[in-house]
Design a protein around this motif. Structure first.
Motif, PDB file in Angstrom:
ATOM      1  N   ARG A  82       0.862  -1.201   0.000  1.00  0.00           N
ATOM      2  CA  ARG A  82       0.000   0.000   0.000  1.00  0.00           C
ATOM      3  C   ARG A  82       0.885   1.233   0.000  1.00  0.00           C
ATOM      4  O   ARG A  82       1.923   1.285   0.678  1.00  0.00           O
ATOM      5  CB  ARG A  82      -0.906   0.012   1.245  1.00  0.00           C
ATOM      6  CG  ARG A  82      -1.857  -1.179   1.319  1.00  0.00           C
ATOM      7  CD  ARG A  82      -2.997  -1.043   0.332  1.00  0.00           C
ATOM      8  NE  ARG A  82      -3.871  -2.231   0.346  1.00  0.00           N
ATOM      9  CZ  ARG A  82      -4.987  -2.334  -0.369  1.00  0.00           C
ATOM     10  NH1 ARG A  82      -5.360  -1.301  -1.139  1.00  0.00           N
ATOM     11  NH2 ARG A  82      -5.718  -3.427  -0.319  1.00  0.00           N
ATOM     12  N   LEU A  83       0.469   2.247  -0.742  1.00  0.00           N
ATOM     13  CA  LEU A  83       1.214   3.492  -0.804  1.00  0.00           C
ATOM     14  C   LEU A  83       1.102   4.212   0.535  1.00  0.00           C
ATOM     15  O   LEU A  83      -0.010   4.453   1.042  1.00  0.00           O
ATOM     16  CB  LEU A  83       0.663   4.368  -1.931  1.00  0.00           C
ATOM     17  CG  LEU A  83       1.517   5.550  -2.386  1.00  0.00           C
ATOM     18  CD1 LEU A  83       2.875   5.078  -2.901  1.00  0.00           C
ATOM     19  CD2 LEU A  83       0.786   6.335  -3.473  1.00  0.00           C
ATOM     20  N   ALA A  84       2.253   4.526   1.132  1.00  0.00           N
ATOM     21  CA  ALA A  84       2.250   5.141   2.458  1.00  0.00           C
ATOM     22  C   ALA A  84       1.785   6.583   2.414  1.00  0.00           C
ATOM     23  O   ALA A  84       1.103   7.056   3.351  1.00  0.00           O
ATOM     24  CB  ALA A  84       3.650   5.062   3.063  1.00  0.00           C
ATOM     25  N   ASP A  85       2.114   7.339   1.391  1.00  0.00           N
ATOM     26  CA  ASP A  85       1.720   8.735   1.254  1.00  0.00           C
ATOM     27  C   ASP A  85       1.319   8.985  -0.198  1.00  0.00           C
ATOM     28  O   ASP A  85       1.610   8.188  -1.095  1.00  0.00           O
ATOM     29  CB  ASP A  85       2.860   9.682   1.650  1.00  0.00           C
ATOM     30  CG  ASP A  85       3.277   9.510   3.105  1.00  0.00           C
ATOM     31  OD1 ASP A  85       2.441   9.791   3.990  1.00  0.00           O
ATOM     32  OD2 ASP A  85       4.425   9.066   3.330  1.00  0.00           O
ATOM     33  N   GLN A  86       0.669  10.097  -0.422  1.00  0.00           N
ATOM     34  CA  GLN A  86       0.294  10.425  -1.783  1.00  0.00           C
ATOM     35  C   GLN A  86       1.547  10.657  -2.622  1.00  0.00           C
ATOM     36  O   GLN A  86       2.490  11.324  -2.204  1.00  0.00           O
ATOM     37  CB  GLN A  86      -0.593  11.668  -1.815  1.00  0.00           C
ATOM     38  CG  GLN A  86      -1.074  12.019  -3.219  1.00  0.00           C
ATOM     39  CD  GLN A  86      -2.112  13.127  -3.218  1.00  0.00           C
ATOM     40  OE1 GLN A  86      -2.658  13.482  -2.174  1.00  0.00           O
ATOM     41  NE2 GLN A  86      -2.405  13.667  -4.397  1.00  0.00           N
ATOM     42  N   ALA A  87       1.545  10.113  -3.829  1.00  0.00           N
ATOM     43  CA  ALA A  87       2.693  10.253  -4.724  1.00  0.00           C
ATOM     44  C   ALA A  87       2.781  11.666  -5.255  1.00  0.00           C
ATOM     45  O   ALA A  87       1.759  12.334  -5.453  1.00  0.00           O
ATOM     46  CB  ALA A  87       2.577   9.264  -5.876  1.00  0.00           C
ATOM     47  N   VAL A 106       4.294   0.243   1.875  1.00  0.00           N
ATOM     48  CA  VAL A 106       4.444  -0.637   3.043  1.00  0.00           C
ATOM     49  C   VAL A 106       3.735  -1.945   2.747  1.00  0.00           C
ATOM     50  O   VAL A 106       2.734  -1.982   2.038  1.00  0.00           O
ATOM     51  CB  VAL A 106       3.848   0.025   4.315  1.00  0.00           C
ATOM     52  CG1 VAL A 106       4.620   1.276   4.679  1.00  0.00           C
ATOM     53  CG2 VAL A 106       2.370   0.344   4.117  1.00  0.00           C
ATOM     54  N   TRP A 107       4.279  -3.048   3.293  1.00  0.00           N
ATOM     55  CA  TRP A 107       3.644  -4.352   3.122  1.00  0.00           C
ATOM     56  C   TRP A 107       4.032  -5.241   4.296  1.00  0.00           C
ATOM     57  O   TRP A 107       4.961  -4.950   5.048  1.00  0.00           O
ATOM     58  CB  TRP A 107       4.056  -5.010   1.807  1.00  0.00           C
ATOM     59  CG  TRP A 107       5.495  -5.443   1.744  1.00  0.00           C
ATOM     60  CD1 TRP A 107       6.006  -6.666   2.049  1.00  0.00           C
ATOM     61  CD2 TRP A 107       6.617  -4.644   1.368  1.00  0.00           C
ATOM     62  NE1 TRP A 107       7.361  -6.684   1.890  1.00  0.00           N
ATOM     63  CE2 TRP A 107       7.763  -5.453   1.447  1.00  0.00           C
ATOM     64  CE3 TRP A 107       6.773  -3.312   0.953  1.00  0.00           C
ATOM     65  CZ2 TRP A 107       9.035  -4.993   1.160  1.00  0.00           C
ATOM     66  CZ3 TRP A 107       8.033  -2.851   0.655  1.00  0.00           C
ATOM     67  CH2 TRP A 107       9.144  -3.683   0.759  1.00  0.00           C
ATOM     68  N   THR A 108       3.293  -6.322   4.417  1.00  0.00           N
ATOM     69  CA  THR A 108       3.515  -7.269   5.505  1.00  0.00           C
ATOM     70  C   THR A 108       4.135  -8.535   4.941  1.00  0.00           C
ATOM     71  O   THR A 108       3.626  -9.108   3.973  1.00  0.00           O
ATOM     72  CB  THR A 108       2.193  -7.617   6.214  1.00  0.00           C
ATOM     73  OG1 THR A 108       1.589  -6.413   6.708  1.00  0.00           O
ATOM     74  CG2 THR A 108       2.430  -8.578   7.370  1.00  0.00           C
ATOM     75  N   GLY A 109       5.249  -8.958   5.566  1.00  0.00           N
ATOM     76  CA  GLY A 109       5.930 -10.157   5.105  1.00  0.00           C
ATOM     77  C   GLY A 109       5.210 -11.416   5.518  1.00  0.00           C
ATOM     78  O   GLY A 109       4.202 -11.393   6.243  1.00  0.00           O
ATOM     79  N   GLY A 128      -2.642   4.715   0.265  1.00  0.00           N
ATOM     80  CA  GLY A 128      -3.398   3.463   0.365  1.00  0.00           C
ATOM     81  C   GLY A 128      -3.616   2.765  -0.962  1.00  0.00           C
ATOM     82  O   GLY A 128      -4.207   1.677  -0.979  1.00  0.00           O
ATOM     83  N   THR A 129      -3.158   3.365  -2.062  1.00  0.00           N
ATOM     84  CA  THR A 129      -3.312   2.723  -3.367  1.00  0.00           C
ATOM     85  C   THR A 129      -2.545   1.404  -3.382  1.00  0.00           C
ATOM     86  O   THR A 129      -1.372   1.358  -3.008  1.00  0.00           O
ATOM     87  CB  THR A 129      -2.790   3.636  -4.488  1.00  0.00           C
ATOM     88  OG1 THR A 129      -3.536   4.861  -4.480  1.00  0.00           O
ATOM     89  CG2 THR A 129      -2.915   2.965  -5.847  1.00  0.00           C
ATOM     90  N   PRO A 130      -3.189   0.289  -3.797  1.00  0.00           N
ATOM     91  CA  PRO A 130      -2.487  -1.002  -3.820  1.00  0.00           C
ATOM     92  C   PRO A 130      -1.446  -1.043  -4.945  1.00  0.00           C
ATOM     93  O   PRO A 130      -1.693  -0.590  -6.060  1.00  0.00           O
ATOM     94  CB  PRO A 130      -3.616  -2.013  -4.050  1.00  0.00           C
ATOM     95  CG  PRO A 130      -4.699  -1.241  -4.725  1.00  0.00           C
ATOM     96  CD  PRO A 130      -4.605   0.153  -4.195  1.00  0.00           C
ATOM     97  N   VAL A 131      -0.306  -1.579  -4.626  1.00  0.00           N
ATOM     98  CA  VAL A 131       0.799  -1.718  -5.584  1.00  0.00           C
ATOM     99  C   VAL A 131       1.390  -3.117  -5.433  1.00  0.00           C
ATOM    100  O   VAL A 131       1.699  -3.538  -4.313  1.00  0.00           O
ATOM    101  CB  VAL A 131       1.893  -0.661  -5.350  1.00  0.00           C
ATOM    102  CG1 VAL A 131       3.025  -0.829  -6.366  1.00  0.00           C
ATOM    103  CG2 VAL A 131       1.314   0.747  -5.422  1.00  0.00           C
ATOM    104  N   THR A 132       1.516  -3.836  -6.522  1.00  0.00           N
ATOM    105  CA  THR A 132       2.103  -5.177  -6.472  1.00  0.00           C
ATOM    106  C   THR A 132       3.621  -5.070  -6.518  1.00  0.00           C
ATOM    107  O   THR A 132       4.179  -4.466  -7.440  1.00  0.00           O
ATOM    108  CB  THR A 132       1.602  -6.034  -7.644  1.00  0.00           C
ATOM    109  OG1 THR A 132       0.181  -6.148  -7.588  1.00  0.00           O
ATOM    110  CG2 THR A 132       2.225  -7.433  -7.586  1.00  0.00           C
ATOM    111  N   VAL A 133       4.273  -5.650  -5.515  1.00  0.00           N
ATOM    112  CA  VAL A 133       5.735  -5.664  -5.453  1.00  0.00           C
ATOM    113  C   VAL A 133       6.197  -7.108  -5.343  1.00  0.00           C
ATOM    114  O   VAL A 133       5.430  -8.014  -5.007  1.00  0.00           O
ATOM    115  CB  VAL A 133       6.257  -4.840  -4.255  1.00  0.00           C
ATOM    116  CG1 VAL A 133       5.865  -3.376  -4.399  1.00  0.00           C
ATOM    117  CG2 VAL A 133       5.741  -5.409  -2.934  1.00  0.00           C
TER     118      VAL A 133
END
Length: 208
Positions: A82-87, A106-109, A128-133
């Protein structure tokens, strides 16, 4: 008219060299010396070493790279962050992926621990925008692993480069060796001429 080998070196090669005879060092003839046969075997062995070293090094590195990339495809996993702050930047539906900006996510392992990292996102993306990493087994941020076809191409290219680089070492050695053998042969011609030249000239002067 007779010209000593030391003087012949200064003349253009086409002025005294006849037609090139292939594999002359391997053929039996009265002019072939033992040094010529030794040189033929030494050069042949050096060329074989050049080819074998290049091929083995290239294949070995290529397989190692392909194996490593295969492990990455197995071990690295996609995770939704999830995006921590606005880009930064303004949102633009027509923006291409090449114009993306850096944003913190940020993400959870897999073990439940929290992780943060910087990835490329669309300008103006909201918090909060979802991003695939992609992450490794330790939860560290990684790039997307290469596909099987991409891994084969990459491994082949790296293998070719390594093979050429490895073969260049004995190749240069062969060139240096042949140059030294050539100079040694010319010096031997000078020595032989100094010994037999006066005798030959004396016979011609007596009309024999």
């Amino acid at each position: 008219m007779f010209v000593r080998p030391s003087l012949m070196r200064r003349m253009p090669s086409m002025a005294f060299r006849g037609p090139k005879v292939w594999l002359w060092r391997w053929r039996r003839n009265p002019l072939r010396r033992r040094a010529d046969a030794v040189e033929a075997w030494v050069v042949l062995g050096a060329w074989l070493l050049t080819v074998v070293a290049g091929v083995l090094a290239g294949l070995g590195v290529s397989r190692a790279v392909e194996h490593q990339l295969a492990l990455e495809r197995v071990e690295w996993r996609p995770v939704v962050a999830r995006l921590a702050d606005q880009a930064p930047g303004a949102a633009d539906p027509g923006t291409s992926s090449g114009e993306r900006v850096w944003g913190e996510v940020v993400w959870t392992g897999a073990d439940g621990s929290a992780h943060t990292g910087q990835v490329r996102v669309d300008p103006g993306s909201t918090q909060g925008t979802p991003v695939t990493v992609w992450t490794d087994a330790q939860g560290r941020l990684m790039t997307q692993p290469a596909t099987k076809s991409q891994a084969q191409i990459r491994a082949a290219m790296i293998g070719v480069l390594v093979g050429i680089s490895t073969a260049a070492v004995p190749f240069v050695g062969v060139r240096v060796l042949r140059g030294r053998l050539e100079r040694r042969r010319l010096d031997q011609w000078d020595t032989d001429w100094a010994h037999f030249g006066p005798l030959w000239g004396g016979r011609r002067a007596d009309g024999r």
